[in-house]
Design a protein around this motif. Structure first.
Motif, mmCIF file in Angstrom:
data_model
loop_
_atom_site.group_PDB
_atom_site.id
_atom_site.type_symbol
_atom_site.label_atom_id
_atom_site.label_comp_id
_atom_site.label_asym_id
_atom_site.label_seq_id
_atom_site.Cartn_x
_atom_site.Cartn_y
_atom_site.Cartn_z
ATOM 1 N N PHE A 76 8.494 1.702 4.102
ATOM 2 C CA PHE A 76 9.371 0.630 3.635
ATOM 3 C C PHE A 76 10.640 1.206 2.993
ATOM 4 N N LYS A 77 10.442 2.229 2.155
ATOM 5 C CA LYS A 77 11.580 2.877 1.474
ATOM 6 C C LYS A 77 12.565 3.445 2.500
ATOM 7 N N SER A 78 12.018 4.184 3.498
ATOM 8 C CA SER A 78 12.938 4.794 4.485
ATOM 9 C C SER A 78 13.638 3.722 5.304
ATOM 10 N N LYS A 79 12.913 2.652 5.604
ATOM 11 C CA LYS A 79 13.513 1.577 6.395
ATOM 12 C C LYS A 79 14.684 0.946 5.630
ATOM 13 N N ILE A 80 14.457 0.706 4.352
ATOM 14 C CA ILE A 80 15.507 0.097 3.515
ATOM 15 C C ILE A 80 16.741 1.008 3.489
ATOM 16 N N MET A 81 16.511 2.294 3.242
ATOM 17 C CA MET A 81 17.636 3.223 3.155
ATOM 18 C C MET A 81 18.387 3.293 4.477
ATOM 19 N N HIS A 82 17.639 3.263 5.560
ATOM 20 C CA HIS A 82 18.261 3.304 6.880
ATOM 21 C C HIS A 82 19.136 2.059 7.104
ATOM 22 N N SER A 130 0.832 -1.211 0.000
ATOM 23 C CA SER A 130 0.000 0.000 0.000
ATOM 24 C C SER A 130 0.864 1.257 0.000
ATOM 25 N N LYS A 131 0.222 2.375 -0.371
ATOM 26 C CA LYS A 131 0.955 3.628 -0.552
ATOM 27 C C LYS A 131 1.655 4.089 0.729
ATOM 28 N N THR A 132 0.962 4.046 1.858
ATOM 29 C CA THR A 132 1.571 4.501 3.127
ATOM 30 C C THR A 132 2.680 3.548 3.566
ATOM 31 N N GLU A 133 2.433 2.258 3.397
ATOM 32 C CA GLU A 133 3.457 1.266 3.757
ATOM 33 C C GLU A 133 4.721 1.450 2.925
ATOM 34 N N SER A 153 2.091 8.095 -11.183
ATOM 35 C CA SER A 153 1.428 8.121 -9.881
ATOM 36 C C SER A 153 1.140 6.697 -9.386
ATOM 37 N N HIS A 154 1.373 5.715 -10.256
ATOM 38 C CA HIS A 154 1.159 4.318 -9.851
ATOM 39 C C HIS A 154 2.451 3.664 -9.345
ATOM 40 N N CYS A 155 3.567 3.989 -9.980
ATOM 41 C CA CYS A 155 4.849 3.409 -9.542
ATOM 42 C C CYS A 155 6.028 4.200 -10.124
ATOM 43 N N PRO A 211 14.846 3.499 -2.796
ATOM 44 C CA PRO A 211 14.734 2.525 -3.884
ATOM 45 C C PRO A 211 13.445 2.702 -4.689
ATOM 46 N N PHE A 212 13.589 2.659 -6.011
ATOM 47 C CA PHE A 212 12.423 2.799 -6.879
ATOM 48 C C PHE A 212 11.470 1.626 -6.670
ATOM 49 N N ALA A 213 10.203 1.963 -6.564
ATOM 50 C CA ALA A 213 9.192 0.919 -6.419
ATOM 51 C C ALA A 213 8.610 0.648 -7.796
ATOM 52 N N VAL A 214 8.856 -0.535 -8.332
ATOM 53 C CA VAL A 214 8.483 -0.779 -9.732
ATOM 54 C C VAL A 214 7.423 -1.862 -9.899
ATOM 55 N N VAL A 215 6.744 -1.740 -11.017
ATOM 56 C CA VAL A 215 5.757 -2.745 -11.414
ATOM 57 C C VAL A 215 6.066 -3.102 -12.870
ATOM 58 N N GLY A 216 5.990 -4.377 -13.164
ATOM 59 C CA GLY A 216 6.189 -4.804 -14.548
ATOM 60 C C GLY A 216 4.986 -5.604 -14.998
ATOM 61 N N SER A 217 4.837 -5.686 -16.301
ATOM 62 C CA SER A 217 3.723 -6.500 -16.813
ATOM 63 C C SER A 217 3.959 -6.876 -18.267
ATOM 64 N N THR A 218 3.394 -7.987 -18.631
ATOM 65 C CA THR A 218 3.451 -8.373 -20.045
ATOM 66 C C THR A 218 2.064 -8.181 -20.684
ATOM 67 N N ASP A 219 1.147 -7.715 -19.849
ATOM 68 C CA ASP A 219 -0.220 -7.514 -20.352
ATOM 69 C C ASP A 219 -0.456 -6.061 -20.756
ATOM 70 N N PHE A 220 -1.358 -5.894 -21.734
ATOM 71 C CA PHE A 220 -1.709 -4.542 -22.197
ATOM 72 C C PHE A 220 -3.206 -4.300 -22.002
ATOM 73 N N VAL A 221 -3.508 -3.077 -21.638
ATOM 74 C CA VAL A 221 -4.906 -2.726 -21.387
ATOM 75 C C VAL A 221 -5.213 -1.457 -22.173
ATOM 76 N N LYS A 222 -6.439 -1.380 -22.723
ATOM 77 C CA LYS A 222 -6.810 -0.189 -23.481
ATOM 78 C C LYS A 222 -7.382 0.840 -22.509
#
Ligand SMILES: Nc1nc2c(ncn2[C@@H]2O[C@H](COP(=O)(O)OP(=O)(O)O)[C@@H](O)[C@H]2O)c(=O)[nH]1
Ligand SMILES: [Mg+2]
Length: 411
Positions: A194-200, A187-190, A264-266, A231-242
């Motif tokens: 999570f990012k700050s924890k990793i960097m720390h 989730s967005k708040t988590e 705004s998604h990732c 750290p960049f939070a990434v999403v990957g996909s092989t699917d396409f949506v119109k």
């Protein structure tokens, strides 16, 4: 922009031959990069580290807007392996190197060993090429890894010990960009926590990750802003949506759609911009000037080049070698002269002996001649004695004595 034809090329035995169903999507990248890099030709090698199933292959397909058609890896491999695939793009080449079986063993602590060995092997190959008397670095395929994308599991609990151990082992060897994989599962708040924890945690463990450079004015602003998103939070996909009248890469869920390229998604677009556009050249440069340099220095020291200055050490080694050669040459010359002398002495001795022998022979022949003459005279004398009277015999005897003395050759 026209699609770039891609020809997969085999670089090593462990490599799979790939057939691309599409093209490597440099057309999805800003023109600036395509014009600048593709025109001049570039070599860029990416290493992906992360547990099986974290979405490494999917992210590579998404980044390069293609389908590299890699089959999913099983979770039960006994060791960690590295698989490299090189794609030739006109004058350029892109190598994607993937860890297979990473973190799947019971003893996870050893997972990084195969990676360290692989990185070192690429440095070693380059070093060997550099050390050749006849270097052909122009034609050499540089396989050194320019960046390591480290895929972090989206647990929200911070880093695993394997992550810290591995990144610590690699931070002097490669530019590390940590990324949170499958960021749509958190989730967005988590995510922010999570990012700050990793960097720390990285900071506490002294892990040095790659920082986008801020010294160049033209990119300092964007780079310093991007540094704060790591750290960049990434999403990957092989699917396409119109969506509207556009087809986009996305993941669809019952509650909505995650668009890979929606900022705004990732952080997918941020990663792509930083990796392939803004900082590719800097990563190539740092690989050579920082990481390779460290490896090179260590190896040359091992090889016995103790001095900091390679040129100086080289000259020292060279003159020592030449002196040794000279000494060998002198020794050989001396040995040759000695042998010549010995041979000459023997010849001289043989010659003296032969001369002596001949001299003796000559003397013997002379003695024999004297003896022969003496006998001859004697015979002659006795013959006359038989026919002459007694008074005459005496006369002849005296005469013969005189004759023999005067006829005797002086010896
Ligand atoms: N939720 C989510 N799933 C993903 C993402 N990327 C990949 N996956 C899925 O995770 C699974 C493993 O992906 P793959 O790319 O083969 O992982 P790899 O083993 O690291 O190469 C597949 O079912 C993917 O569809 C992502 O960003 N989010
Ligand atoms: Mg994979």
């Amino acid at each position: 922009m026209a699609a770039i034809d891609v020809e997969p090329q085999k670089i090593e035995a462990a490599m799979r031959t790939l057939k691309l169903s599409g093209h490597v999507g440099f057309d999805s990248l800003p023109d600036q990069l395509v014009n600048k890099s593709v025109q001049n030709g570039f070599v860029f090698n990416i290493l992906c580290i992360g547990e099986t199933g974290l979405g490494k292959s999917t992210l590579m397909d998404s980044l390069f807007n293609t389908n590299f058609e890699s089959s999913p890896s099983p979770h039960n491999l006994p060791t960690v392996k590295l698989k490299a695939h090189t794609y030739e793009l006109q004058e350029s080449s892109l190598t994607l190197c993937d860890t297979v079986g990473y973190g799947d063993q019971v003893n996870k602590e050893d997972s990084f060993k195969a990676v360290v060995d692989y990185i070192d092997a690429q440095f070693e190959a380059f070093l060997q090429e550099e050390l050749k008397i006849k270097r052909s670095l122009g034609a050499y395929h540089d396989s050194r890894l320019h960046v390591c994308l480290y895929f972090i599991c989206p647990t929200g609990h911070g880093l695993k010990s394997i992550d810290l151990v591995c990144m610590k082992k690699l931070d002097t060897k490669v530019n590390i960009i940590p990324i949170i994989a499958k960021a749509d599962t958190i989730s967005k708040t988590e995510l922010q926590k999570f990012k700050s924890k990793i960097m720390h945690e990285l900071q506490m463990n002294g892990v040095e990750i790659y920082q986008f450079p801020v010294d160049d004015e033209s990119v300092s602003e964007v780079n310093s802003s991007m540094n704060s998103h790591i750290p960049f939070a990434v999403v990957g996909s092989t699917d396409f949506v119109k969506i509207g009248n556009k087809t986009v890469r996305a993941r669809q869920y019952p509650w909505g759609t995650v668009q890979v390229e929606n900022e705004s998604h990732c952080d997918f677009v941020k990663l792509r911009e930083m990796l392939i556009r803004t900082n590719m050249e800097d990563m190539r440069e740092k690989t050579h000037a920082k990481h390779y340099e460290l490896y090179r220095r260590r190896r040359l020291t091992q090889m016995g080049f103790t001095d900091v200055s390679f040129q100086q050490t080289f000259e020292q080694k060279r003159s020592a070698h030449l002196a040794e050669l000279q000494q060998k040459e002198d020794e050989m010359r001396q040995m040759f002269v000695q042998r010549l002398h010995a041979k000459f002495d023997k010849l001289k001795k043989d010659h003296t002996e032969e001369k002596k022998r001949l001299e003796e022979l000559r003397k013997k022949i002379e003695d024999d001649t004297v003896e022969f003459n003496r006998r001859k005279t004697q015979t002659l004398h006795s013959h006359h004695t038989l026919t002459l009277g007694k008074s005459k015999k005496k006369l002849i005897r005296n005469f013969t004595k005189i004759y023999v003395r005067t006829e005797e050759p002086s010896v």
